[in-house]
Scaffold this motif. Structure first.
Motif: not given
Lengths: 414, 414
Positions: B12-16, B304-306
């Motif tokens: 998830l971090d890689r896709q952020d 940001v909200r997402s």
């Protein structure tokens, strides 16, 4: 009497026990700064202290610094450190918010202690924000009213009717520089059964004072003039110990609660002066004030006052000597004991004269409609600066240099 | 469903799309900081900007910086820059003072616009300072009274009597993290003829909002939580354009005057939102906010909200998966659309659990009597941090590590 000259001023500087303090301030090249009564100059220690608060306390300490860096109690701990400047003791001063808000707290508390009296009495020549806040407050409660004595306060006694709950007075008149007799006037107000709120904005840091000795009830003020705490530095409110159990102010935020972290539903005022706190203090803005208070702790305020009197006295003498015949009127009392640390001069072209002085490196202030207001900050001004400023003033007037500057543009009030 | 694991979080971090923003913040080594809902972390650009304000603007520019550095109009210019975060436009926001003071202004103005109604309606579970300020305000005027709906606001409609002038609601409930439906509730309040003041302290910077589209009347909030403006950073007040000609607030200081430098005796409110100013703004404390607003101007608040929703959602899922059977209750709504950027967990030993988590480097917050409050700041937290925090929580609960920490010591309220 032989005339005063530059070498006389330089001799005064050599004899000045505070001369070295000037080196602790940042002062731009080529500027004679006579606006310390509006915004004081910056101590050289400020940048490092601000940096520490930001980079270390906030950046590294994060939310934990509310405890570990003492942030939460700054309004009280810094209040205790400011107290000696106004002749107060520990547990009597809260530092925070603005002067206007602190006025609201103090007058609100005073009105609450005189429930059978409806009048807030102030002076027509008060700094306008005091009047505006009092107008808003009395209109808002609906049961109080504001009455104004003459600008010279000549009718104070006459206006001290049995309906007066509280009197708001400036210790130093911001226009004329006149210093009031706090002791005598406080007695006079108390004799009429009213309370007093002293506005110390233009006296703190330059006038010795003794709130406790004068039995004053409340006092308020800012820290960005002669205390040099920077633009919009936190203000303060003083509450006499004998009133603290009874005094309650209407801006009852959580930091003034008896147990702010219990998160109970009902407000209960905190012990002592802490109930004059409202909410989260602007921590970064406290840092320059703390630096200033460190400096004041090393100084003898009697020496500061003495130099202030000497600076303003010399300026008045030099104006008399050098600037006769130029339509200037010294508005400030010539009796040193009756003036703060500024000299106000009336001139029909005051605004333009201020602009022209600025071109000569002398920074002064204009107050509508016709007053030049020159502040003499004893911590960083030299007697030689007084000489330079009078020489510049004479040149501006003699050469009518003010003519090349526009008339003031003020927003019209309908 | 297969269980979530560390590698899932790292993916998830890689896709952020916001992953790189974290590098723009100072974050102490070894700390998982879940208290951004109390005090946001510091942007790396803050120290230099603060230094510029202090050393250059104040130190060199002195009093002239009120004009040349734009100090005087900071409350309005910074207000315009903050406005997009709350779905507002230019000339609608004043930045300054504290949230408590801005509440006073907004509610005061609202009461003035509903002179035939006496009730301020708020929620029993409101952040206490809102209640305390309203208690002080209504006691002070004497002609208004505060009524409180249930903490879950279930009886809002019932309490919206014809005597209600204004309703004060938190957009995000500080205890539960519940996000209210601003549009629907504003309509409901307007239908009852009342005005609304939204407290945005816990939503600004993490929730997309549209004050204009919701036809909200007033809003207030702070900037030191998800906006990362530093301890005690200036607060704000929003006033809908359609109300600005009529709305007058009771804290009528000189910066809100139509012509502040004319020094006239009578207050006359300034044009538009400017009348919600009071007095001299704490300039140094604006600097970190300006840095933050520069950063937000580059970001897509929808992203940001997402990310906020994803972080809190992941945390709840992981708590379900890893911490079952430990007497934990997720208080925050599981529907992402109904929560802010925090997750609150109820546990009988919440205070001690928070202390034990801290020893494992996970910084969280406790709210009396039994809530762990964990904030997920999307600008600088990773999904991996969520994993780490749940692993730590499980360890604390499994090993009963909380036992080695004392029970909470709160000042007693008599």
């Amino acid at each position: 009497m032989s005339s005063l000259d530059l070498s006389h001023c330089q001799e005064l500087d050599r004899q000045d026990p505070l001369a070295a303090v000037r080196d602790r301030f940042v002062l731009p090249e080529g500027v004679t700064y006579l606006v310390g009564n509006s915004l004081g100059a910056m101590s050289k220690d400020v940048p490092a202290r601000v940096q520490e608060v930001v980079a270390t306390e906030w950046g590294q300490g994060l939310v934990g610094s509310w405890n570990t860096a003492g942030w939460f109690d700054k309004p009280l701990t810094v209040g205790d450190r400011l107290a000696p400047l106004i002749g107060a003791g520990n547990g009597q001063v809260v530092v925070g918010d603005s002067t206007s808000i602190n006025l609201y707290k103090a007058v609100g508390a005073a009105l609450g202690m005189r429930p059978d009296r409806a009048v807030v009495l102030s002076e027509a020549g008060s700094f306008p924000t005091d009047l505006y806040m009092l107008q808003g407050m009395t209109a808002w409660t609906g049961r109080h009213r504001l009455e104004l004595m003459d600008a010279d306060r000549g009718n104070l006694q006459q206006m001290l009717t049995p309906d007066v709950a509280v009197v708001v007075l400036s210790h130093v008149d911001y226009r004329t520089g006149e210093l009031l007799d706090m002791q005598a006037i406080t007695e006079q107000i108390h004799a009429a059964g009213a309370l007093v709120v002293w506005d110390l904005c233009h006296s703190i840091g330059v006038v010795q004072m003794d709130l406790a000795g004068c039995d004053a009830d409340f006092a308020i003020g800012c820290t960005y003039k002669y205390v040099n705490a920077g633009p919009g530095g936190p203000a303060f409110v003083y509450v006499a110990p004998r009133l603290q159990a009874e005094a309650q102010q209407p801006l009852s935020g959580w930091h003034g609660h008896k147990a702010p972290f219990a998160f109970v539903t009902d407000y209960e005022p905190g012990e002592g002066v802490s109930r004059f706190r409202i909410s989260t203090p602007p921590i970064v803005s406290y840092a320059p004030l703390e630096v200033s208070l460190d400096m004041f702790a090393e100084l003898d305020i009697a020496q500061v006052r003495s130099k202030s009197e000497a600076l303003t006295g010399l300026f008045i003498e030099l104006v008399d000597q050098e600037c006769g015949g130029f339509d200037l009127e010294v508005v400030t009392p010539r009796d040193a004991g009756r003036r703060g640390s500024q000299v106000s001069l009336r001139h029909p072209r005051a605004y333009q004269v201020v602009r022209a002085l600025m071109e000569r490196g002398v920074h002064g202030d204009f107050r509508s409609p016709d007053v030049l207001r020159l502040g003499f900050a004893p911590l960083y001004l030299r007697f030689e600066d007084v000489w330079d400023s009078v020489v510049a003033l004479r040149a501006v007037l003699e050469g009518e240099e003010w003519r090349s500057h526009p008339e003031p543009q003020l927003t019209a009030v309908t």
